[in-house]
Design a protein around this motif. Sequence first.
Motif, PDB file in Angstrom:
ATOM      1  N   MET A   1       0.860  -1.174   0.000  1.00 19.56           N
ATOM      2  CA  MET A   1       0.000   0.000   0.000  1.00 19.56           C
ATOM      3  C   MET A   1       0.897   1.224   0.000  1.00 19.56           C
ATOM      4  SD  MET A   1      -2.816  -1.832   0.462  1.00 19.56           S
ATOM      5  CE  MET A   1      -1.932  -3.150  -0.371  1.00 19.56           C
ATOM      6  N   ALA A   2       0.989   1.934  -1.139  1.00 22.80           N
ATOM      7  CA  ALA A   2       1.900   3.069  -1.245  1.00 22.80           C
ATOM      8  C   ALA A   2       1.192   4.276  -1.858  1.00 22.80           C
ATOM      9  CB  ALA A   2       3.127   2.695  -2.068  1.00 22.80           C
ATOM     10  N   PRO A   3       0.184   4.818  -1.180  1.00 18.79           N
ATOM     11  CA  PRO A   3      -0.548   5.962  -1.729  1.00 18.79           C
ATOM     12  C   PRO A   3       0.059   7.294  -1.311  1.00 18.79           C
ATOM     13  CG  PRO A   3      -1.632   5.228   0.252  1.00 18.79           C
ATOM     14  CD  PRO A   3      -0.440   4.303   0.051  1.00 18.79           C
ATOM     15  N   ASP A   4      -0.190   8.309  -2.113  1.00 15.87           N
ATOM     16  CA  ASP A   4       0.042   9.689  -1.716  1.00 15.87           C
ATOM     17  C   ASP A   4      -1.216  10.133  -0.959  1.00 15.87           C
ATOM     18  OD1 ASP A   4       1.056  12.236  -1.469  1.00 15.87           O
ATOM     19  OD2 ASP A   4       1.313  12.579  -3.613  1.00 15.87           O
ATOM     20  N   SER A   5      -1.218  11.358  -0.482  1.00 16.75           N
ATOM     21  CA  SER A   5      -2.415  11.862   0.189  1.00 16.75           C
ATOM     22  C   SER A   5      -3.532  12.099  -0.820  1.00 16.75           C
ATOM     23  CB  SER A   5      -2.101  13.166   0.923  1.00 16.75           C
ATOM     24  OG  SER A   5      -1.705  14.170   0.005  1.00 16.75           O
ATOM     25  N   PHE A   6      -4.760  12.050  -0.332  1.00 18.58           N
ATOM     26  CA  PHE A   6      -5.938  12.419  -1.111  1.00 18.58           C
ATOM     27  C   PHE A   6      -6.344  13.797  -0.574  1.00 18.58           C
ATOM     28  CE2 PHE A   6      -5.525   8.114  -2.091  1.00 18.58           C
ATOM     29  CZ  PHE A   6      -6.468   7.680  -3.014  1.00 18.58           C
ATOM     30  N   LYS A   7      -5.939  14.848  -1.266  1.00 20.95           N
ATOM     31  CA  LYS A   7      -6.038  16.197  -0.725  1.00 20.95           C
ATOM     32  C   LYS A   7      -7.424  16.523  -0.203  1.00 20.95           C
ATOM     33  CE  LYS A   7      -2.205  18.354  -3.178  1.00 20.95           C
ATOM     34  NZ  LYS A   7      -1.765  19.429  -4.086  1.00 20.95           N
ATOM     35  N   GLU A   8      -7.427  17.129   0.986  1.00 26.06           N
ATOM     36  CA  GLU A   8      -8.632  17.565   1.686  1.00 26.06           C
ATOM     37  C   GLU A   8      -9.505  16.400   2.133  1.00 26.06           C
ATOM     38  OE1 GLU A   8     -10.468  21.406   0.337  1.00 26.06           O
ATOM     39  OE2 GLU A   8      -9.385  20.921  -1.517  1.00 26.06           O
ATOM     40  N   SER A   9      -9.014  15.174   1.990  1.00 25.79           N
ATOM     41  CA  SER A   9      -9.790  14.012   2.393  1.00 25.79           C
ATOM     42  C   SER A   9      -8.997  13.076   3.288  1.00 25.79           C
ATOM     43  CB  SER A   9     -10.287  13.257   1.157  1.00 25.79           C
ATOM     44  OG  SER A   9     -11.048  12.130   1.525  1.00 25.79           O
ATOM     45  N   LEU A  10      -7.817  12.604   2.822  1.00 19.99           N
ATOM     46  CA  LEU A  10      -7.040  11.615   3.553  1.00 19.99           C
ATOM     47  C   LEU A  10      -5.557  11.941   3.484  1.00 19.99           C
ATOM     48  CD1 LEU A  10      -8.660   8.369   2.064  1.00 19.99           C
ATOM     49  CD2 LEU A  10      -9.064   9.270   4.371  1.00 19.99           C
ATOM     50  N   THR A  11      -4.863  11.774   4.600  1.00 13.73           N
ATOM     51  CA  THR A  11      -3.407  11.802   4.534  1.00 13.73           C
ATOM     52  C   THR A  11      -2.946  10.500   3.896  1.00 13.73           C
ATOM     53  OG1 THR A  11      -3.072  10.721   6.684  1.00 13.73           O
ATOM     54  CG2 THR A  11      -3.344  13.127   6.684  1.00 13.73           C
ATOM     55  N   SER A  12      -1.691  10.449   3.504  1.00  9.91           N
ATOM     56  CA  SER A  12      -1.177   9.211   2.922  1.00  9.91           C
ATOM     57  C   SER A  12      -1.211   8.075   3.935  1.00  9.91           C
ATOM     58  CB  SER A  12       0.238   9.422   2.391  1.00  9.91           C
ATOM     59  OG  SER A  12       1.110   9.860   3.412  1.00  9.91           O
ATOM     60  N   VAL A  13      -1.013   8.398   5.205  1.00 10.69           N
ATOM     61  CA  VAL A  13      -1.075   7.374   6.255  1.00 10.69           C
ATOM     62  C   VAL A  13      -2.493   6.814   6.354  1.00 10.69           C
ATOM     63  CG1 VAL A  13      -0.838   6.961   8.741  1.00 10.69           C
ATOM     64  CG2 VAL A  13       0.834   8.393   7.542  1.00 10.69           C
ATOM     65  N   GLU A  14      -3.476   7.696   6.337  1.00 11.35           N
ATOM     66  CA  GLU A  14      -4.877   7.258   6.409  1.00 11.35           C
ATOM     67  C   GLU A  14      -5.279   6.477   5.165  1.00 11.35           C
ATOM     68  OE1 GLU A  14      -6.598  10.986   9.101  1.00 11.35           O
ATOM     69  OE2 GLU A  14      -6.528  11.137   6.910  1.00 11.35           O
ATOM     70  N   ALA A  15      -4.785   6.912   4.006  1.00 16.30           N
ATOM     71  CA  ALA A  15      -5.109   6.211   2.765  1.00 16.30           C
ATOM     72  C   ALA A  15      -4.524   4.803   2.754  1.00 16.30           C
ATOM     73  CB  ALA A  15      -4.594   7.003   1.565  1.00 16.30           C
ATOM     74  N   ALA A  16      -3.282   4.669   3.218  1.00 17.07           N
ATOM     75  CA  ALA A  16      -2.662   3.342   3.270  1.00 17.07           C
ATOM     76  C   ALA A  16      -3.430   2.423   4.212  1.00 17.07           C
ATOM     77  CB  ALA A  16      -1.205   3.459   3.710  1.00 17.07           C
ATOM     78  N   ALA A  17      -3.873   2.967   5.339  1.00 18.77           N
ATOM     79  CA  ALA A  17      -4.640   2.168   6.304  1.00 18.77           C
ATOM     80  C   ALA A  17      -5.983   1.734   5.718  1.00 18.77           C
ATOM     81  CB  ALA A  17      -4.856   2.965   7.584  1.00 18.77           C
ATOM     82  N   ALA A  18      -6.637   2.631   4.972  1.00 17.32           N
ATOM     83  CA  ALA A  18      -7.919   2.279   4.345  1.00 17.32           C
ATOM     84  C   ALA A  18      -7.731   1.204   3.291  1.00 17.32           C
ATOM     85  CB  ALA A  18      -8.555   3.526   3.726  1.00 17.32           C
ATOM     86  N   MET A  19      -6.649   1.300   2.517  1.00 11.24           N
ATOM     87  CA  MET A  19      -6.358   0.271   1.516  1.00 11.24           C
ATOM     88  C   MET A  19      -6.117  -1.079   2.182  1.00 11.24           C
ATOM     89  SD  MET A  19      -3.815   2.228  -1.142  1.00 11.24           S
ATOM     90  CE  MET A  19      -4.467   3.148  -2.538  1.00 11.24           C
ATOM     91  N   ALA A  20      -5.338  -1.068   3.255  1.00  9.95           N
ATOM     92  CA  ALA A  20      -5.047  -2.308   3.974  1.00  9.95           C
ATOM     93  C   ALA A  20      -6.324  -2.933   4.516  1.00  9.95           C
ATOM     94  CB  ALA A  20      -4.055  -2.035   5.105  1.00  9.95           C
ATOM     95  N   ALA A  21      -7.217  -2.084   5.027  1.00  6.76           N
ATOM     96  CA  ALA A  21      -8.489  -2.598   5.550  1.00  6.76           C
ATOM     97  C   ALA A  21      -9.307  -3.233   4.439  1.00  6.76           C
ATOM     98  CB  ALA A  21      -9.271  -1.466   6.209  1.00  6.76           C
ATOM     99  N   GLY A  22      -9.303  -2.639   3.247  1.00  8.40           N
ATOM    100  CA  GLY A  22     -10.038  -3.212   2.119  1.00  8.40           C
ATOM    101  C   GLY A  22      -9.487  -4.558   1.706  1.00  8.40           C
ATOM    102  N   ILE A  23      -8.177  -4.705   1.713  1.00  9.62           N
ATOM    103  CA  ILE A  23      -7.559  -5.995   1.407  1.00  9.62           C
ATOM    104  C   ILE A  23      -7.984  -7.039   2.429  1.00  9.62           C
ATOM    105  CG2 ILE A  23      -5.369  -7.243   1.317  1.00  9.62           C
ATOM    106  CD1 ILE A  23      -5.772  -5.566  -1.133  1.00  9.62           C
TER     107      ILE A  23
END
Length: 375
Positions: A1-23
């Motif tokens: 899980m190697a995302p950049d931030s989703f501006k105004e929505s998710l930091t890259s840390v939060e995005a990576a955690a959301a991806m991991a949860a989906g997996i």
Amino acid sequence: MAPDSFKESLTSVEAAAAMAAGIHDVDPAAEVVEVPIADGGEGTALALTPALGGELRTATVTGPTGTPVDAVWGFVPATSTAVVELAEAAGIHLVPVDRRDIWRAGTSGVGELMAHALDAGATTVIVGLGGSVTNDGGLGLLQALGVYVTDRDGTTVTPDAAGMAQADSLDITGMDPRWEDTQVIIAGDVTNPLCGVDGASAVFGLQKGATPQDLGPLDEALRRWVQVLAGGCGGDAGTIRDVPGAGAAGGVGAALLAVLDARMESGAELLLDLVDFRELCRGADLVLTGEGSVDVQTGHGKAPAVVAGSAAQQGVPTVAFGGRVSDSAEDLVPVLFHSVVQVSEPTAPLEESLARGAENLRKHVAEYLRKATEE
């Protein structure tokens, strides 16, 4: 899980955690490695510092409009390395759209953060340039470091683009001598030169509060400013002006190159090298990346593209997820990405999509994995 931030929505840390949860929603036993990334813009300190075994610190500094802001920066004691993120002190997110005044926004707080890093014992300072609301050529930053800048009458200029336009002389003798033994690395997210049609003002000025009528005077002010920089540092104005990345963060790149002899790096490539990403993804089945908007520009050196290129060297396919995915993103498949996936609902209001970013990302990662395993 190697995302950049989703501006105004998710930091890259939060995005990576959301991806991991989906997996894990699909395969609880899957081995997931989270490597939040950034390209020098918003989220650089948050992504890079923990990956290097460092600690996040907070300092109160001067914000882009002159009011104090609490800015996060990183320090890695083991290597005496600091990570300073311009967006924390001069970011566009700090100033509402209706209050942006490109002539009065400044970078003093960024210089103050760099001074904090020096006092903490840093011998290497990584400065992430991206997401700025400024176009002051790094004037405020330099003044905060002790550089004396005056107009033709010998009066100190204001720390903003208006002051830069009046600058006539630059004196670096007041800088802390420790900077001579400190390596400054620019982690940039753009390759724009300082001036011209591809320069800082023309490309980024409007989003920072400039009017179309401001762009010409701003560009001319930067042209004069680089002459002042070169005159005060003994450098060549043309060389500084045209270096790819000199226009980063409204010209901060040029200031750091001229005064601190900084080294310019691709922010995303620097981060991936520092965390040894290629080794981390060796043997993986899949790499997931993403950012707020995936379009044809994503392929021009932005963080997800750098991730995909690194993964490809290890023979691992990459899937990109975007809050928004434009039609032009299809040009990146299969050249760069195995697939691109939009995570927001096309008909949903923007505010709702931003608020439900983690939920939507988790859902679409799970859906993608289910389809992939069925195939």
